[in-house]
Design a protein around this motif. Sequence first.
Motif, PDB file in Angstrom:
ATOM      1  N   LYS A  17      58.520 -40.422 -15.627  1.00 51.82           N
ATOM      2  CA  LYS A  17      57.571 -39.328 -15.438  1.00 51.82           C
ATOM      3  C   LYS A  17      56.219 -39.738 -16.007  1.00 51.82           C
ATOM      4  CE  LYS A  17      60.623 -36.508 -13.775  1.00 51.82           C
ATOM      5  NZ  LYS A  17      60.681 -36.227 -12.382  1.00 51.82           N
ATOM      6  N   HIS A  31      53.220 -25.191 -16.670  1.00 49.45           N
ATOM      7  CA  HIS A  31      54.229 -25.507 -15.653  1.00 49.45           C
ATOM      8  C   HIS A  31      55.337 -26.376 -16.246  1.00 49.45           C
ATOM      9  CE1 HIS A  31      56.036 -26.531 -11.816  1.00 49.45           C
ATOM     10  NE2 HIS A  31      55.936 -27.806 -12.163  1.00 49.45           N
ATOM     11  N   GLN A  32      54.962 -27.397 -16.997  1.00 48.35           N
ATOM     12  CA  GLN A  32      55.956 -28.298 -17.595  1.00 48.35           C
ATOM     13  C   GLN A  32      56.799 -27.570 -18.645  1.00 48.35           C
ATOM     14  OE1 GLN A  32      56.785 -31.363 -16.674  1.00 48.35           O
ATOM     15  NE2 GLN A  32      55.313 -31.187 -15.020  1.00 48.35           N
ATOM     16  N   GLY A  34      57.399 -24.409 -18.598  1.00 50.49           N
ATOM     17  CA  GLY A  34      58.241 -23.517 -17.806  1.00 50.49           C
ATOM     18  C   GLY A  34      59.470 -24.231 -17.267  1.00 50.49           C
ATOM     19  N   ARG A  35      59.301 -25.490 -16.878  1.00 47.79           N
ATOM     20  CA  ARG A  35      60.444 -26.294 -16.416  1.00 47.79           C
ATOM     21  C   ARG A  35      61.442 -26.499 -17.555  1.00 47.79           C
ATOM     22  NH1 ARG A  35      59.175 -31.607 -14.489  1.00 47.79           N
ATOM     23  NH2 ARG A  35      61.231 -31.568 -13.569  1.00 47.79           N
ATOM     24  N   ALA A  36      60.934 -26.736 -18.753  1.00 48.64           N
ATOM     25  CA  ALA A  36      61.828 -26.895 -19.911  1.00 48.64           C
ATOM     26  C   ALA A  36      62.558 -25.584 -20.196  1.00 48.64           C
ATOM     27  CB  ALA A  36      61.035 -27.343 -21.140  1.00 48.64           C
ATOM     28  N   ALA A  38      63.293 -23.267 -18.006  1.00 46.66           N
ATOM     29  CA  ALA A  38      64.297 -23.104 -16.946  1.00 46.66           C
ATOM     30  C   ALA A  38      65.531 -23.949 -17.249  1.00 46.66           C
ATOM     31  CB  ALA A  38      63.709 -23.490 -15.595  1.00 46.66           C
ATOM     32  N   GLN A  39      65.323 -25.141 -17.789  1.00 46.96           N
ATOM     33  CA  GLN A  39      66.438 -26.011 -18.179  1.00 46.96           C
ATOM     34  C   GLN A  39      67.254 -25.350 -19.293  1.00 46.96           C
ATOM     35  OE1 GLN A  39      68.889 -29.114 -17.929  1.00 46.96           O
ATOM     36  NE2 GLN A  39      67.060 -29.134 -16.678  1.00 46.96           N
ATOM     37  N   GLN A  42      69.298 -22.488 -17.784  1.00 49.74           N
ATOM     38  CA  GLN A  42      70.433 -23.032 -17.040  1.00 49.74           C
ATOM     39  C   GLN A  42      71.539 -23.465 -17.999  1.00 49.74           C
ATOM     40  OE1 GLN A  42      69.738 -26.721 -14.967  1.00 49.74           O
ATOM     41  NE2 GLN A  42      71.397 -26.326 -13.535  1.00 49.74           N
TER      42      GLN A  42
END
Length: 101
Positions: A17, A31-32, A34-36, A38-39, A42
């Motif tokens: 990355k 955004h990044q 937010g991805r963390a 979301a992880q 999950q």
Amino acid sequence: MDQPTPPTILGRPSFGKQALPHDAPAFAFAHQLGRALAQIQQRETNPQAAARERFVLFIDQDQLLARFPRDHELRGLLEAVRLRGEAVDVVLNSPTPTRHA
């Protein structure tokens, strides 16, 4: 002679990355993060996902907050990842300082 400000590194370099540039806008960092988050969500709901390898986000949190002191979304995302992430192996790490020639 003043050394240049090192970039705020965000991402998973071991996975190829690219780091966000130092002058990236706040929404790119949000955004990044937010991805963390979301992880984390999950992994909290799916124990098999939590058994995966560690998810590491490299970021200089102090530098990011100093750059965007009034961005409450960034502050909230950082806090959420810090507070909830470690329990499911999603962590924020400070980047290793780079040497400037």
